[in-house]
Design an enzyme around this catalytic site. Sequence first.
Site, PDB file in Angstrom:
ATOM      1  N   SER A 135     100.835 121.736 -23.597  1.00  0.00           N
ATOM      2  CA  SER A 135     100.677 120.892 -24.680  1.00  0.00           C
ATOM      3  C   SER A 135     101.515 121.337 -25.701  1.00  0.00           C
ATOM      4  CB  SER A 135      99.206 120.709 -25.144  1.00  0.00           C
ATOM      5  OG  SER A 135      99.097 119.683 -26.244  1.00  0.00           O
ATOM      6  N   LYS A 161     103.067 117.942 -21.820  1.00  0.00           N
ATOM      7  CA  LYS A 161     102.324 116.918 -22.720  1.00  0.00           C
ATOM      8  C   LYS A 161     102.924 116.842 -23.974  1.00  0.00           C
ATOM      9  CE  LYS A 161      97.783 117.121 -24.837  1.00  0.00           C
ATOM     10  NZ  LYS A 161      96.211 117.296 -24.545  1.00  0.00           N
ATOM     11  N   LYS A 163     102.722 115.490 -28.123  1.00  0.00           N
ATOM     12  CA  LYS A 163     101.880 114.816 -28.990  1.00  0.00           C
ATOM     13  C   LYS A 163     102.698 113.671 -29.796  1.00  0.00           C
ATOM     14  CE  LYS A 163      98.127 117.363 -28.973  1.00  0.00           C
ATOM     15  NZ  LYS A 163      96.883 116.922 -28.539  1.00  0.00           N
ATOM     16  N   ASP A 188      99.871 112.362 -25.643  1.00  0.00           N
ATOM     17  CA  ASP A 188      98.710 112.520 -26.304  1.00  0.00           C
ATOM     18  C   ASP A 188      99.011 112.181 -28.028  1.00  0.00           C
ATOM     19  OD1 ASP A 188      95.959 113.010 -27.260  1.00  0.00           O
ATOM     20  OD2 ASP A 188      96.060 115.108 -26.873  1.00  0.00           O
ATOM     21  N   GLU A 213      97.051 109.696 -23.519  1.00  0.00           N
ATOM     22  CA  GLU A 213      95.958 110.357 -23.785  1.00  0.00           C
ATOM     23  C   GLU A 213      95.582 109.832 -25.179  1.00  0.00           C
ATOM     24  OE1 GLU A 213      96.002 114.739 -23.487  1.00  0.00           O
ATOM     25  OE2 GLU A 213      93.987 114.888 -24.418  1.00  0.00           O
ATOM     26  N   ASP A 238      89.946 111.558 -24.025  1.00  0.00           N
ATOM     27  CA  ASP A 238      89.636 112.802 -24.693  1.00  0.00           C
ATOM     28  C   ASP A 238      88.453 112.929 -25.469  1.00  0.00           C
ATOM     29  OD1 ASP A 238      89.689 115.305 -25.632  1.00  0.00           O
ATOM     30  OD2 ASP A 238      91.663 115.444 -26.114  1.00  0.00           O
ATOM     31  N   LYS A 262      86.834 118.721 -21.898  1.00  0.00           N
ATOM     32  CA  LYS A 262      86.864 120.045 -22.690  1.00  0.00           C
ATOM     33  C   LYS A 262      85.430 120.514 -22.920  1.00  0.00           C
ATOM     34  CE  LYS A 262      90.752 118.762 -25.550  1.00  0.00           C
ATOM     35  NZ  LYS A 262      91.261 118.408 -26.910  1.00  0.00           N
ATOM     36  N   GLY A 290      92.414 121.725 -23.820  1.00  0.00           N
ATOM     37  CA  GLY A 290      92.364 123.096 -24.465  1.00  0.00           C
ATOM     38  C   GLY A 290      92.335 122.652 -26.171  1.00  0.00           C
TER      39      GLY A 290
HETATM   40  O1  OSB Z   1      93.783 116.600 -28.046  1.00  0.00           O
HETATM   41  O2  OSB Z   1      94.049 117.922 -26.475  1.00  0.00           O
HETATM   42  C1  OSB Z   1      94.011 117.781 -27.737  1.00  0.00           C
HETATM   43  C2  OSB Z   1      94.540 120.936 -29.632  1.00  0.00           C
HETATM   44  C3  OSB Z   1      93.874 120.701 -30.971  1.00  0.00           C
HETATM   45  C4  OSB Z   1      93.178 119.648 -30.712  1.00  0.00           C
HETATM   46  C5  OSB Z   1      93.014 118.520 -29.810  1.00  0.00           C
HETATM   47  C6  OSB Z   1      94.099 118.762 -28.723  1.00  0.00           C
HETATM   48  C7  OSB Z   1      94.713 119.950 -28.682  1.00  0.00           C
HETATM   49  C8  OSB Z   1      95.775 120.220 -27.531  1.00  0.00           C
HETATM   50  C9  OSB Z   1      96.186 121.687 -27.416  1.00  0.00           C
HETATM   51  O3  OSB Z   1      96.498 119.424 -27.045  1.00  0.00           O
HETATM   52  C10 OSB Z   1      95.766 122.206 -26.035  1.00  0.00           C
HETATM   53  C11 OSB Z   1      95.933 123.537 -26.010  1.00  0.00           C
HETATM   54  O4  OSB Z   1      97.291 124.033 -25.881  1.00  0.00           O
HETATM   55  O5  OSB Z   1      95.011 124.221 -26.232  1.00  0.00           O
HETATM   56 MG    MG Z   2      93.748 115.174 -26.472  1.00  0.00          MG
END
Ligand code: OSB
Ligand code: MG
Length: 368
Positions: A135, A161, A163, A188, A213, A238, A262, A290
Site C-alpha cells: 500500500s 495499491k 491511496k 484506496d 477500496e 474496508d 483487518k 494492514g
Molecule cells: O485503509 O488500508 C487502509 C493504513 C492506515 C490506515 C488505513 C489503511 C492503511 C493502509 C496501509 O493502507 C496498509 C499497510 O501497509 O499496513
Molecule cells: Mg483501506
Amino acid sequence: MRLERITLREIRMPLVHFFETSFGRTTERRMILVEAAGEGASGWGEVTCGENPFYNEEWTESAWLILRDYAAPRVLGGEIAGAAEAGARTAHIRGHQMARAGLEAAMWDLEARLAGRPLWRHIGGTRTEIACGVSIGIQDSVEQLLGKIETELAAGYQRIKIKIKPGWDVEVVRAVRERFPAIKLMADANSAYRLSDADHLKQLDQFYLMMIEQPLAHDDIIDHAALQARLDTPICLDECIRNARMAEQAIEMRACGIINIKLGRVGGFAEARRIHDVCRERGVPVWCGGMLEAGVGRAHNIALSTLDNFVLPGDVSASRRYWKRDIITPPVEVTPAGVIQVREEPGFGYALDLDYIRQITVREETLR
Ligand code: OSB
Ligand code: MG
C-alpha cells in the site's frame, strides 16, 4: 485457559517514510502491545488503531482505557473455555473492536503456544506462503509515486495499491497506468468521496483496476451498492465491514465484490474467520489489510492470511518498509517472488525483541 496477568505497553516507533491517506499523514506510530500471561506462558497481541480517531473512532488513548477498564477485567481470573470465546467475553462493549482485538489476538497466541503449535495452524490456516502486495501512500509528487512503485515491483511485490483522494485520483492513476500497463493495480480512497462523485469515479473504469477500496462513507453500505451498480470496477469494502453480519448484508446488497479483512477492525480472529467463511460461501474473495503494524500485528496478519479464501495479495509486507528495527526477530521478509514464507515456531512464529521493546515503551501497566 486461565489468565493471571495482562500487561499493557505503549510503544512509539517512527516510520521509515511518512504514510499519507485521504484522512491525514502519519510519521510516528503509537501502538499498544498486550501481553496475556497464564499457565506459565505469555501470548502477545498488538492494537492496530491510529494515533487519531480518523480511520475509525478508535485511537491509542481510547484503546488503552477500553482495555484497562472494560476488556481486561472480563478475562482475568476465572476460567475461559479458550481463545475462541475471548471475543464473546468483551462483546458487550459497543465498538472499540481494535482494542478488543489486541487482547483477543494475545489470547490466541497464548493458546497456540500452550498447545506447542504455530498460530496459523491453530486457527485452521492451510497456506504455507502468502502473496504480498504493498500500500503506497499519497506522495508529494507523481514522480515520487512512480519511483516508489518501481522500487516495490523490483522487490517482487505482486500488486500495488495507491491511496487516492479528490485532487489525487484520475490523473495520478492515469500516469501510473501509462508507466505500468500490466501490473495488478488498485486504489484506496478511505471514504473520501460521496455518491454524488459517481461520474468522477466512473472515469477510473478505463484503468482496469483490480478494485476500488472504500470510496464512500465509512459507515454506509447502501450508497456503495448504488455506486457499484454504476461501476465496472469491483468495489472492495474496508471500513464498512466490522462483523460477519455486515459482510453478509453488503454482499447481499451487491455493495462490493471483494472484502478486505483487518483483524483489528473486526474485533479479532474469531470474527475475522466468520467473515472469511461468509465470503467463501458466497464466492467473494478476501485479502488481509494492514494498519502499519509493528512485528506482532504483522505476524498475526500473516497467520490470518493462511486461511484458504485469502486468495488475493494483501497489504502484509516486509518490516523494513516501515521500521529501521522491528520489535520481532527475525523481521518479516518478503522473497523476490513476492511471498512471505510462513514459520513453524509455536504461536505467532517470531521472537520478541524484548530489549528493544523496553527501550521504546513509554508507559506500562499490569492488571491482575
Ligand atoms: O485503509 O488500508 C487502509 C493504513 C492506515 C490506515 C488505513 C489503511 C492503511 C493502509 C496501509 O493502507 C496498509 C499497510 O501497509 O499496513
Ligand atoms: Mg483501506
